[in-house]
Design a protein around this motif. Sequence first.
Motif, PDB file in Angstrom:
ATOM      1  N   PRO A   9       0.828  -1.203   0.000  1.00 24.20           N
ATOM      2  CA  PRO A   9       0.000   0.000   0.000  1.00 24.20           C
ATOM      3  C   PRO A   9       0.866   1.258   0.000  1.00 24.20           C
ATOM      4  CG  PRO A   9       0.097  -0.944   2.193  1.00 24.20           C
ATOM      5  CD  PRO A   9       0.793  -1.918   1.285  1.00 24.20           C
ATOM      6  N   LEU A  10       0.364   2.307  -0.617  1.00 25.39           N
ATOM      7  CA  LEU A  10       1.075   3.571  -0.567  1.00 25.39           C
ATOM      8  C   LEU A  10       1.055   4.101   0.867  1.00 25.39           C
ATOM      9  CD1 LEU A  10      -0.300   5.251  -3.804  1.00 25.39           C
ATOM     10  CD2 LEU A  10       2.058   4.590  -3.376  1.00 25.39           C
ATOM     11  N   PRO A  11       2.171   4.687   1.316  1.00 24.38           N
ATOM     12  CA  PRO A  11       2.223   5.170   2.690  1.00 24.38           C
ATOM     13  C   PRO A  11       1.312   6.374   2.897  1.00 24.38           C
ATOM     14  CG  PRO A  11       4.172   5.861   1.481  1.00 24.38           C
ATOM     15  CD  PRO A  11       3.420   4.917   0.588  1.00 24.38           C
ATOM     16  N   GLU A  12       0.907   6.582   4.126  1.00 21.89           N
ATOM     17  CA  GLU A  12       0.152   7.780   4.496  1.00 21.89           C
ATOM     18  C   GLU A  12       1.086   8.974   4.375  1.00 21.89           C
ATOM     19  OE1 GLU A  12      -3.515   9.392   5.684  1.00 21.89           O
ATOM     20  OE2 GLU A  12      -3.030   7.263   5.485  1.00 21.89           O
ATOM     21  N   LEU A  13       0.679  10.004   3.647  1.00 17.53           N
ATOM     22  CA  LEU A  13       1.538  11.146   3.410  1.00 17.53           C
ATOM     23  C   LEU A  13       1.044  12.372   4.152  1.00 17.53           C
ATOM     24  CD1 LEU A  13       2.109  10.830  -0.459  1.00 17.53           C
ATOM     25  CD2 LEU A  13       3.617  10.058   1.366  1.00 17.53           C
TER      26      LEU A  13
END
Length: 539
Positions: A9-13
């Motif tokens: 998953p894409l990281p929380e930015l």
Amino acid sequence: PWHVRPSEPLPELATLVLRTGLSDVLEPAARKILETEALPAYLQRRHWFAAKDQKIVSAKLVRADKIPGRSLETLLTGLEVQLSAGHERYILPLGISWDGDTSSALPQQLALARVRQGRRMGYLTDAFTVDAFPLGVIRALRAGAVVNVQGGEIICRPSPLLAHVELPEAPEIRRLSAEQPNSSIIVGQKIMLRLLRRVRDGLNPGVEVMRFLTEAGYANSPKLLGEVALVRADGSGHSMIVAHEFVQNQGNAWHYTQDYLARFIETMGLANKDIHDEADQLSGYASFARSVGTRLADLHAVFARPSADPAFAPERADDEDATAWGENATAQLSLAFEALARIASPAEPEAARAAAFVLANRQAILNLIPPLAAAGKGTLRMRIHGDFHLAQVLVSTGDVVLIHFGGDPESSLEMRRAKTAPLRDVAGLLLSFDYAASVAAQARTPPPPTGADAPLGRFVTDMSEQFLASYRAVAQQAAPRWVADAKSEADLLDLFLLEKSAQDICFEAANHPNRIGMPLHSFAGIAARLLHAALVPSE
């Protein structure tokens, strides 16, 4: 590595608010978010970050040089990463990809943070993912641009050849996905840019050798087109970006060999196949092995020429040099013995047997080193490739091209620039044949035999002979000769085979213990041959 796996998953930015532009990311609040929240996790996911086995204590932006561009403002950011053991420095160019500017997913996948300026939203990302960055680098190189930065200058040094490279107005841009310590991008199928991620002050050996070979007219390596370097006020500095000719190719020789061996194993596994069928199959690879030998010898012949440049002027090895080679090999073998002793027992039976043989005969193996090293006296010491194996060879239109002249990336710049015996490169390639056969065997279920009398064993033997024969054919005609005689060549080659396979044992023990059998089999086989011993533990 340029793409996020579907399961990742894409990281929380975090979102950074910009008032005036990219330089706002260096304001204290934004810098704190980047250094504490974004960078530690970001670095661990990057293939170019070397210390994945260590804990990141801190990651700081130690410099951020603003590089203006026609369509993308860039910060050439320097990172200092404090680790649980030591520290490392890296280059991370930062740019902003605004929403709607591109259909590519790369800027988002390699983003450190979301950014907002007024109503515009975008990503603070690795600028190497944004097409405007490589195009801007090429423009700066063509212009020979010099940018004043904190403590010095960023200097763009074009090669005269760059002026003759024509690109269309909107060239195709392609990023390579190979797992390399540097990031590479191909522009217009003519120029390859490599961002040298890890910072090491000093003259970069890869750039230095490529420039030398370009000026010497060596035909089987990419031509240097330019370099971007940081030069401080005191004259120190380092290379940042290298531009060189892109060579059309069919992939590197490691993948070519694996594909070939997969077909070879499958064909020889069919019914009614005999030794004549095997010979026919092997002949298809033999011409390639001969080409590699010829081009490596051509390379060494260029390095063997007298040169006005002290860094490339060949020298004859004396007693002190030969003794040092032996001492270095002894130290490397001792480290390998220690690494093997720390492993209770390799899980794979053949590897366990090889480890037992090596450890039982460690002193006898060490006793081999001084007489082998003594053969080095009188050998020509010169610059060499320094990290030569099948993955450093490109298959290109019936010939081969040699690449990546920076030496072993784990060694210091001083060691990578040192003059030494060219047979080190020969040893690296011979071991690569052996490793390729081991990997090909492991890819099959059940694995085919790899012993000397098995088809894969004969592949290693035959291709090694083909490679060596073509190498020697060039070397024996070269002036000056870099090895005195056949006996000296054989002894030195065995010295470097032992040393390199011991180095690979240490690397695999530290990073991939389940793969230690590959260099261990090679090391044990060489030692057994030299000791005239069967590959079984001594009583």
